[in-house]
Design a protein around this motif. Structure first.
Motif, PDB file in Angstrom:
ATOM      1  N   SER A 186      27.362   1.644 -14.409  1.00 40.56           N
ATOM      2  CA  SER A 186      25.906   1.568 -14.376  1.00 40.56           C
ATOM      3  C   SER A 186      25.423   2.208 -13.085  1.00 40.56           C
ATOM      4  O   SER A 186      25.752   1.736 -11.995  1.00 40.56           O
ATOM      5  CB  SER A 186      25.465   0.099 -14.454  1.00 40.56           C
ATOM      6  OG  SER A 186      24.109  -0.056 -14.109  1.00 40.56           O
ATOM      7  N   LEU A 187      24.641   3.277 -13.205  1.00 44.92           N
ATOM      8  CA  LEU A 187      24.168   4.009 -12.034  1.00 44.92           C
ATOM      9  C   LEU A 187      22.651   4.046 -12.001  1.00 44.92           C
ATOM     10  O   LEU A 187      22.018   4.486 -12.969  1.00 44.92           O
ATOM     11  CB  LEU A 187      24.701   5.448 -12.040  1.00 44.92           C
ATOM     12  CG  LEU A 187      26.208   5.659 -11.983  1.00 44.92           C
ATOM     13  CD1 LEU A 187      26.520   7.154 -12.064  1.00 44.92           C
ATOM     14  CD2 LEU A 187      26.798   5.064 -10.716  1.00 44.92           C
ATOM     15  N   ALA A 218      26.024   5.676 -22.815  1.00 46.04           N
ATOM     16  CA  ALA A 218      25.580   4.605 -23.699  1.00 46.04           C
ATOM     17  C   ALA A 218      24.073   4.455 -23.710  1.00 46.04           C
ATOM     18  O   ALA A 218      23.472   4.116 -24.732  1.00 46.04           O
ATOM     19  CB  ALA A 218      26.226   3.285 -23.290  1.00 46.04           C
ATOM     20  N   ASP A 219      23.430   4.708 -22.558  1.00 45.01           N
ATOM     21  CA  ASP A 219      21.981   4.512 -22.490  1.00 45.01           C
ATOM     22  C   ASP A 219      21.440   5.200 -21.248  1.00 45.01           C
ATOM     23  O   ASP A 219      22.137   5.328 -20.232  1.00 45.01           O
ATOM     24  CB  ASP A 219      21.647   3.021 -22.443  1.00 45.01           C
ATOM     25  CG  ASP A 219      20.160   2.743 -22.566  1.00 45.01           C
ATOM     26  OD1 ASP A 219      19.481   3.511 -23.277  1.00 45.01           O
ATOM     27  OD2 ASP A 219      19.667   1.789 -21.951  1.00 45.01           O
ATOM     28  N   THR A 220      20.201   5.645 -21.329  1.00 49.21           N
ATOM     29  CA  THR A 220      19.507   6.191 -20.169  1.00 49.21           C
ATOM     30  C   THR A 220      18.069   5.724 -20.200  1.00 49.21           C
ATOM     31  O   THR A 220      17.444   5.700 -21.252  1.00 49.21           O
ATOM     32  CB  THR A 220      19.578   7.734 -20.143  1.00 49.21           C
ATOM     33  OG1 THR A 220      18.839   8.228 -19.020  1.00 49.21           O
ATOM     34  CG2 THR A 220      19.015   8.335 -21.419  1.00 49.21           C
ATOM     35  N   GLN A 221      17.564   5.314 -19.034  1.00 41.62           N
ATOM     36  CA  GLN A 221      16.191   4.844 -18.935  1.00 41.62           C
ATOM     37  C   GLN A 221      15.508   5.499 -17.737  1.00 41.62           C
ATOM     38  O   GLN A 221      16.097   5.598 -16.664  1.00 41.62           O
ATOM     39  CB  GLN A 221      16.139   3.325 -18.776  1.00 41.62           C
ATOM     40  CG  GLN A 221      16.611   2.540 -19.989  1.00 41.62           C
ATOM     41  CD  GLN A 221      16.413   1.042 -19.810  1.00 41.62           C
ATOM     42  OE1 GLN A 221      15.457   0.588 -19.200  1.00 41.62           O
ATOM     43  NE2 GLN A 221      17.326   0.262 -20.354  1.00 41.62           N
ATOM     44  N   ASP A 222      14.267   5.923 -17.957  1.00 39.40           N
ATOM     45  CA  ASP A 222      13.436   6.445 -16.879  1.00 39.40           C
ATOM     46  C   ASP A 222      12.719   5.254 -16.245  1.00 39.40           C
ATOM     47  O   ASP A 222      11.888   4.610 -16.883  1.00 39.40           O
ATOM     48  CB  ASP A 222      12.431   7.444 -17.444  1.00 39.40           C
ATOM     49  CG  ASP A 222      11.596   8.118 -16.364  1.00 39.40           C
ATOM     50  OD1 ASP A 222      11.575   7.616 -15.220  1.00 39.40           O
ATOM     51  OD2 ASP A 222      10.960   9.132 -16.673  1.00 39.40           O
ATOM     52  N   LEU A 223      13.056   4.948 -15.003  1.00 42.61           N
ATOM     53  CA  LEU A 223      12.480   3.786 -14.328  1.00 42.61           C
ATOM     54  C   LEU A 223      11.182   4.123 -13.597  1.00 42.61           C
ATOM     55  O   LEU A 223      10.556   3.236 -13.011  1.00 42.61           O
ATOM     56  CB  LEU A 223      13.495   3.208 -13.333  1.00 42.61           C
ATOM     57  CG  LEU A 223      14.829   2.758 -13.937  1.00 42.61           C
ATOM     58  CD1 LEU A 223      15.745   2.229 -12.833  1.00 42.61           C
ATOM     59  CD2 LEU A 223      14.637   1.705 -15.012  1.00 42.61           C
ATOM     60  N   ARG A 231      23.828   4.441 -18.052  1.00 41.90           N
ATOM     61  CA  ARG A 231      24.901   3.506 -18.389  1.00 41.90           C
ATOM     62  C   ARG A 231      25.954   4.224 -19.226  1.00 41.90           C
ATOM     63  O   ARG A 231      25.627   4.869 -20.235  1.00 41.90           O
ATOM     64  CB  ARG A 231      24.355   2.286 -19.126  1.00 41.90           C
ATOM     65  CG  ARG A 231      23.320   1.529 -18.321  1.00 41.90           C
ATOM     66  CD  ARG A 231      22.787   0.314 -19.043  1.00 41.90           C
ATOM     67  NE  ARG A 231      23.760  -0.772 -19.086  1.00 41.90           N
ATOM     68  CZ  ARG A 231      23.484  -1.989 -19.562  1.00 41.90           C
ATOM     69  NH1 ARG A 231      22.280  -2.247 -20.057  1.00 41.90           N
ATOM     70  NH2 ARG A 231      24.416  -2.922 -19.558  1.00 41.90           N
ATOM     71  N   TYR A 232      27.201   4.111 -18.804  1.00 41.40           N
ATOM     72  CA  TYR A 232      28.308   4.768 -19.469  1.00 41.40           C
ATOM     73  C   TYR A 232      29.351   3.741 -19.899  1.00 41.40           C
ATOM     74  O   TYR A 232      29.599   2.769 -19.194  1.00 41.40           O
ATOM     75  CB  TYR A 232      28.985   5.773 -18.527  1.00 41.40           C
ATOM     76  CG  TYR A 232      28.133   6.953 -18.145  1.00 41.40           C
ATOM     77  CD1 TYR A 232      28.191   8.148 -18.864  1.00 41.40           C
ATOM     78  CD2 TYR A 232      27.274   6.882 -17.049  1.00 41.40           C
ATOM     79  CE1 TYR A 232      27.403   9.234 -18.493  1.00 41.40           C
ATOM     80  CE2 TYR A 232      26.496   7.966 -16.679  1.00 41.40           C
ATOM     81  CZ  TYR A 232      26.557   9.126 -17.407  1.00 41.40           C
ATOM     82  OH  TYR A 232      25.790  10.201 -17.046  1.00 41.40           O
TER      83      TYR A 232
END
Length: 235
Positions: A186-187, A218-223, A231-232
């Motif tokens: 998680s980065l 697995a997932d990417t979010q623009d914060l 997330r990998y």
């Protein structure tokens, strides 16, 4: 034995630095705030830190000039479990047994956690006695170097930990990844480039020649404000 679900969760710059001047950049403010908040959302009972990272939270290195060899033989001593029912734990990787602790617990981000020192059989008998007096739990996870798989099995079997967060430094992160002990990476990535040649990076080899490790997104979010949460999965 069962191992906890293990997540490597880190805040980094676009060039993969996890320390250095970028931390104080205005472009990092959003990411720093989000990193701590998201660590809570990941709902891990234990957070694992390496020795160098733990030094930022501890008084320093253990040094007792009057210490005498104790009755505990580090070559055969059992693990010492001072608290197996705590709500949360800070797990300190300290293979030789060098760190001084403020007590049996440590408070980070408003949460008080019981301390677990992870040692190898190189630890001195007087240091083991020191940890026992302080009420700090300790487990052995190798003869000379820390075995990540053994550690995770003990966190599960002796403390009932089901989810673990690995929070650096880079060599520790690589050790868990190389050993196949990470389930997720998680980065939180800040929109800033550091460029420092000496700053620590997300993953750092310790002389190993193992092949590169491929991950799946697995997932990417623009914060917001250019900050991303990536997330990998590792398996």
């Amino acid at each position: 034995m069962t191992q906890p679900y293990t997540i490597c969760h880190l805040f980094c710059s676009l060039d993969g630095k996890i320390s250095g001047p970028f931390m104080s950049s205005p472009a990092s403010r959003m990411g720093l705030a989000a990193y701590g908040h998201l660590a809570g959302e990941l709902d891990c009972q234990a957070t694992v830190y390496g020795t160098t990272t733990m030094l930022d939270f501890c008084p320093g290195y253990y040094d007792d000039p009057y210490a005498e060899p104790g009755d505990i033989d580090p070559r055969t001593a059992p693990d010492f479990i001072a608290d197996a029912t705590a709500e949360s734990y800070i797990v300190s990787l300290d293979r030789r047994g060098r760190l001084e602790y403020p007590g049996s617990t440590m408070t980070r981000r408003g949460k008080t956690s019981h301390l677990i020192a992870v040692l190898t059989r190189q630890a001195r008998s007087d240091y083991l006695a020191y940890l026992q007096r302080l009420g700090v739990s300790y487990v052995f996870a190798g003869e000379n170097d820390i075995d990540c798989a053994v550690l995770l099995e003990k966190l599960s079997g002796k403390f009932g930990i089901e989810r673990t967060l690995v929070a650096g430094g880079g060599r520790i992160d690589w050790s868990f990844l190389e050993a196949g002990c990470l389930d997720e990476v998680s980065l939180v990535v800040a929109p800033v480039v550091d460029g420092s040649p000496h700053a620590a990076t997300v993953f750092e080899r310790m002389g190993s020649t193992s092949p590169a490790v491929a991950l799946s997104l697995a997932d990417t979010q623009d914060l917001g404000e250019g900050t991303l949460w990536l997330r990998y999965r590792t398996q």
